[in-house]
Write a protein that holds these residues in place. Structure first.
Motif, mmCIF file in Angstrom:
data_model
loop_
_atom_site.group_PDB
_atom_site.id
_atom_site.type_symbol
_atom_site.label_atom_id
_atom_site.label_comp_id
_atom_site.label_asym_id
_atom_site.label_seq_id
_atom_site.Cartn_x
_atom_site.Cartn_y
_atom_site.Cartn_z
ATOM 1 N N TYR A 190 0.886 -1.126 0.068
ATOM 2 C CA TYR A 190 0.108 -0.065 -0.060
ATOM 3 C C TYR A 190 0.763 1.355 0.040
ATOM 4 C CZ TYR A 190 -3.964 3.408 1.076
ATOM 5 O OH TYR A 190 -4.622 4.364 0.748
ATOM 6 N N SER A 191 1.728 1.516 0.876
ATOM 7 C CA SER A 191 2.531 2.554 1.003
ATOM 8 C C SER A 191 3.564 2.878 -0.004
ATOM 9 C CB SER A 191 3.266 2.731 2.328
ATOM 10 O OG SER A 191 2.748 3.081 3.362
ATOM 11 N N ILE A 192 3.875 1.546 -0.637
ATOM 12 C CA ILE A 192 4.991 1.552 -1.801
ATOM 13 C C ILE A 192 4.040 2.177 -2.939
ATOM 14 C CG2 ILE A 192 5.957 -0.078 -3.292
ATOM 15 C CD1 ILE A 192 6.657 -1.736 -1.143
ATOM 16 N N SER A 193 2.917 1.446 -3.199
ATOM 17 C CA SER A 193 2.214 2.199 -4.249
ATOM 18 C C SER A 193 1.751 3.562 -4.146
ATOM 19 C CB SER A 193 0.721 1.430 -4.303
ATOM 20 O OG SER A 193 -0.071 1.552 -3.193
ATOM 21 N N LYS A 194 1.436 4.118 -2.967
ATOM 22 C CA LYS A 194 0.944 5.440 -2.906
ATOM 23 C C LYS A 194 2.181 6.444 -3.074
ATOM 24 C CE LYS A 194 -3.390 4.440 -2.386
ATOM 25 N NZ LYS A 194 -4.344 4.852 -3.435
ATOM 26 N N PHE A 195 3.260 6.027 -2.652
ATOM 27 C CA PHE A 195 4.501 6.646 -3.015
ATOM 28 C C PHE A 195 4.844 6.822 -4.605
ATOM 29 C CE2 PHE A 195 5.754 6.576 1.303
ATOM 30 C CZ PHE A 195 6.812 7.578 1.639
ATOM 31 N N ALA A 196 4.316 5.757 -5.138
ATOM 32 C CA ALA A 196 4.658 5.659 -6.763
ATOM 33 C C ALA A 196 3.668 6.437 -7.139
ATOM 34 C CB ALA A 196 4.443 4.134 -7.002
ATOM 35 N N VAL A 197 2.292 6.635 -6.638
ATOM 36 C CA VAL A 197 1.400 7.558 -7.134
ATOM 37 C C VAL A 197 1.871 8.982 -7.093
ATOM 38 C CG1 VAL A 197 -0.760 8.523 -6.847
ATOM 39 C CG2 VAL A 197 -0.532 5.915 -6.952
ATOM 40 N N GLU A 198 2.331 9.412 -6.007
ATOM 41 C CA GLU A 198 2.857 10.827 -5.657
ATOM 42 C C GLU A 198 4.043 11.035 -6.790
ATOM 43 O OE1 GLU A 198 2.309 13.006 -3.097
ATOM 44 O OE2 GLU A 198 0.927 11.854 -2.089
ATOM 45 N N SER A 199 4.882 10.154 -7.076
ATOM 46 C CA SER A 199 5.946 10.430 -8.032
ATOM 47 C C SER A 199 5.414 10.452 -9.504
ATOM 48 C CB SER A 199 7.181 9.224 -7.916
ATOM 49 O OG SER A 199 8.054 9.440 -8.904
ATOM 50 N N PHE A 200 4.735 9.403 -9.925
ATOM 51 C CA PHE A 200 4.070 9.269 -11.085
ATOM 52 C C PHE A 200 3.235 10.715 -11.263
ATOM 53 C CE2 PHE A 200 0.257 8.330 -13.766
ATOM 54 C CZ PHE A 200 1.047 8.196 -14.986
ATOM 55 N N SER A 201 2.570 11.204 -10.429
ATOM 56 C CA SER A 201 1.584 12.403 -10.773
ATOM 57 C C SER A 201 2.512 13.681 -10.699
ATOM 58 C CB SER A 201 0.905 12.584 -9.516
ATOM 59 O OG SER A 201 -0.247 11.498 -9.310
ATOM 60 N N ASP A 202 3.715 13.898 -9.995
ATOM 61 C CA ASP A 202 4.471 14.938 -9.887
ATOM 62 C C ASP A 202 5.281 15.074 -11.286
ATOM 63 O OD1 ASP A 202 4.096 16.088 -7.594
ATOM 64 O OD2 ASP A 202 5.763 14.901 -6.765
ATOM 65 N N CYS A 203 5.733 13.680 -11.754
ATOM 66 C CA CYS A 203 6.327 13.618 -13.143
ATOM 67 C C CYS A 203 5.433 14.130 -14.258
ATOM 68 C CB CYS A 203 7.022 12.224 -13.511
ATOM 69 S SG CYS A 203 8.256 11.990 -12.435
ATOM 70 N N ARG A 205 2.583 16.022 -14.290
ATOM 71 C CA ARG A 205 2.190 17.148 -14.177
ATOM 72 C C ARG A 205 3.343 17.961 -14.777
ATOM 73 N NH1 ARG A 205 2.243 17.790 -9.039
ATOM 74 N NH2 ARG A 205 4.213 18.710 -8.880
ATOM 75 N N ARG A 206 4.555 17.641 -14.840
ATOM 76 C CA ARG A 206 5.595 18.688 -15.116
ATOM 77 C C ARG A 206 5.725 18.420 -16.715
ATOM 78 N NH1 ARG A 206 8.575 16.773 -9.721
ATOM 79 N NH2 ARG A 206 7.609 18.471 -8.404
ATOM 80 N N ASP A 207 5.446 17.127 -17.087
ATOM 81 C CA ASP A 207 5.516 16.787 -18.407
ATOM 82 C C ASP A 207 4.673 17.403 -19.324
ATOM 83 O OD1 ASP A 207 8.106 15.252 -18.035
ATOM 84 O OD2 ASP A 207 6.618 13.340 -17.757
ATOM 85 N N ILE A 208 3.244 17.194 -18.941
ATOM 86 C CA ILE A 208 2.200 17.746 -19.890
ATOM 87 C C ILE A 208 1.558 19.246 -19.290
ATOM 88 C CG2 ILE A 208 1.643 15.182 -20.214
ATOM 89 C CD1 ILE A 208 -0.775 15.537 -18.315
ATOM 90 N N ASN A 209 2.212 19.869 -18.636
ATOM 91 C CA ASN A 209 1.435 21.116 -18.382
ATOM 92 C C ASN A 209 1.432 22.174 -19.377
ATOM 93 O OD1 ASN A 209 3.718 23.513 -17.801
ATOM 94 N ND2 ASN A 209 4.398 21.481 -17.164
ATOM 95 N N TYR A 210 2.308 22.031 -20.273
ATOM 96 C CA TYR A 210 2.456 22.892 -21.629
ATOM 97 C C TYR A 210 1.205 22.467 -22.294
ATOM 98 C CZ TYR A 210 7.371 22.256 -20.261
ATOM 99 O OH TYR A 210 8.719 22.327 -19.645
ATOM 100 N N PHE A 211 0.450 21.456 -22.317
ATOM 101 C CA PHE A 211 -0.927 21.412 -23.029
ATOM 102 C C PHE A 211 -1.985 21.973 -22.395
ATOM 103 C CE2 PHE A 211 2.301 18.040 -24.379
ATOM 104 C CZ PHE A 211 2.578 18.376 -25.666
ATOM 105 N N GLY A 212 -1.806 22.616 -21.333
ATOM 106 C CA GLY A 212 -2.993 23.168 -20.523
ATOM 107 C C GLY A 212 -3.738 21.989 -19.701
ATOM 108 N N ILE A 213 -3.045 20.739 -19.287
ATOM 109 C CA ILE A 213 -3.454 19.628 -18.304
ATOM 110 C C ILE A 213 -2.982 19.964 -17.076
ATOM 111 C CG2 ILE A 213 -3.890 17.491 -17.987
ATOM 112 C CD1 ILE A 213 -3.281 16.894 -21.121
ATOM 113 N N ASN A 214 -3.988 20.072 -15.925
ATOM 114 C CA ASN A 214 -3.678 19.966 -14.614
ATOM 115 C C ASN A 214 -3.633 18.461 -14.228
ATOM 116 O OD1 ASN A 214 -3.491 23.110 -13.578
ATOM 117 N ND2 ASN A 214 -5.335 22.671 -15.041
ATOM 118 N N VAL A 215 -2.742 18.308 -13.254
ATOM 119 C CA VAL A 215 -2.435 17.103 -12.722
ATOM 120 C C VAL A 215 -2.421 17.344 -10.833
ATOM 121 C CG1 VAL A 215 -0.971 14.971 -12.160
ATOM 122 C CG2 VAL A 215 -1.153 16.047 -14.372
ATOM 123 N N CYS A 216 -3.728 16.682 -10.381
ATOM 124 C CA CYS A 216 -3.886 17.004 -8.890
ATOM 125 C C CYS A 216 -3.794 15.647 -8.157
ATOM 126 C CB CYS A 216 -5.161 17.703 -8.822
ATOM 127 S SG CYS A 216 -5.481 19.024 -9.704
#
Length: 332
Positions: A190-203, A205-216
């Motif tokens: 569980y904790s492992i997967s949620k750390f992964a969700v945090e990291s995936f979401s941060d990456c 967000r930074r990759d696709i913000n140029y297209f006007g997409i928000n990641v929360c």
């Protein structure tokens, strides 16, 4: 704001007066900006996973009442039927297993037909599981995979598969992590997967913000849902204990399992919040705000305990958890 009054209030200290004025002005601007909402909700489509019960189920009903076109991914036919009976005409359901790529692809094709040229305004990756959960040594590799496949791989598969539809609408990706994605307080996936969700979401967000997409990212504390139900948790702990070798059991001691279960009961009964709207309101804000936040912490324990604890030195976190969890009989 009356700066002359503040100047006198702080005894003529100009720097302190300016600092307070700046901070107060910044807070007012932030609150106003945070309150702004998007327009044309009735034209927007949102896909939510894990809608049989819990946060996903409640969120679908709230979004339906707000006027969104809600596409609810349910794991079971019963969950889908129950939700449709309680929702309005703008909510539709589809069977979805986020661990099955064929199921994910079929759900995306169905969604593409539903949204048409509008694209998909939002996807809420809410589906998740917590069990098995317990001391890491008690787990098998398969135990880790069963959780990671839902909470981590499922989130990635859904996001990447649906991303072209979201990109078309310049929409939102809302990923449900956890405070245990900030502080690894227990073993299992569980904790492992949620750390992964945090990291995936941060990456992402930074990759696709140029297209006007928000990641929360939604980071709930402990809430009373199926994920925190004591019955299944205790059954899983007994199963894990019974599959251990006699040598491993002896290293923990005969009383360890009972003490560990008592701690889990204490935590769940004392900390778990029954007000699920604290989480769904964060999800709703992420979908409706003109300027959504990157992170939302839901629950008093998240704000006052877990998030502050995540900034502490590791030795402080280790000591705190050591004081709460039972001690194996043959520990050094």
């Amino acid at each position: 704001m009356d700066t002359h009054y503040l100047y006198n209030l702080f005894g003529g200290n100009a720097w302190l007066c300016l600092s307070v004025t700046f901070v107060a002005s910044w807070v007012i601007v932030w609150l106003y900006r945070d309150s702004l909402e998007i327009e044309a909700i009735a034209d927007k489509y949102v896909f939510v996973t894990g809608c049989d019960s819990g946060f996903g189920n409640l969120l679908c009903k709230k979004l339906d009442r707000r006027g969104f076109h809600v596409l609810a991914g349910c794991l079971t036919e019963k969950g889908a039927d129950d939700l449709k009976r309680l929702a309005g005409p703008h909510l539709k359901t589809v069977l979805l297993d986020v661990t099955n790529l064929d199921s994910v692809q079929k759900a995306m094709e169905w969604t593409r037909k539903e949204v048409g040229d509008n694209g998909l305004w939002g996807i809420v990756n809410n589906a998740g599981r917590s069990l098995p959960m317990g001391p890491s040594e008690w787990m098998t590799v398969e135990d880790f995979h069963s959780t990671l496949n839902v909470n981590m791989t499922g989130v990635i598969a859904m996001t990447i598969t649906f991303l072209p539809l979201i990109k078309k609408a310049r929409g939102r990706v809302v990923n449900v992590a956890s405070v245990l994605g900030r502080v690894a307080a227990n073993g299992g996936g569980y904790s492992i997967s949620k750390f992964a969700v945090e990291s995936f979401s941060d990456c992402l967000r930074r990759d696709i913000n140029y297209f006007g997409i928000n990641v929360c990212i939604i980071e709930p504390g402990f809430f009373k849902t199926a994920v925190t139900s004591l019955g299944p948790l205790e059954r899983e702990l007994h199963r894990l204990w019974n599959q251990l070798s006699p040598e491993v059991q002896a290293s923990y001691g005969d009383k360890y399992l009972d003490r560990y279960i008592k701690v889990q009961r204490l935590i769940m009964n004392a900390v778990c919040d029954s007000d699920l709207t604290k989480v769904t309101s964060c999800m709703e804000h992420a979908l409706t705000a003109a300027h959504p936040r990157a992170r939302y912490s839901a629950g008093w324990d998240a704000k006052l305990l877990w998030i502050p604890l995540s900034y502490m030195p590791s030795c402080v976190v280790d000591l705190g958890l050591k004081l709460v969890l039972p001690r194996p009989s043959k520990s050094v």
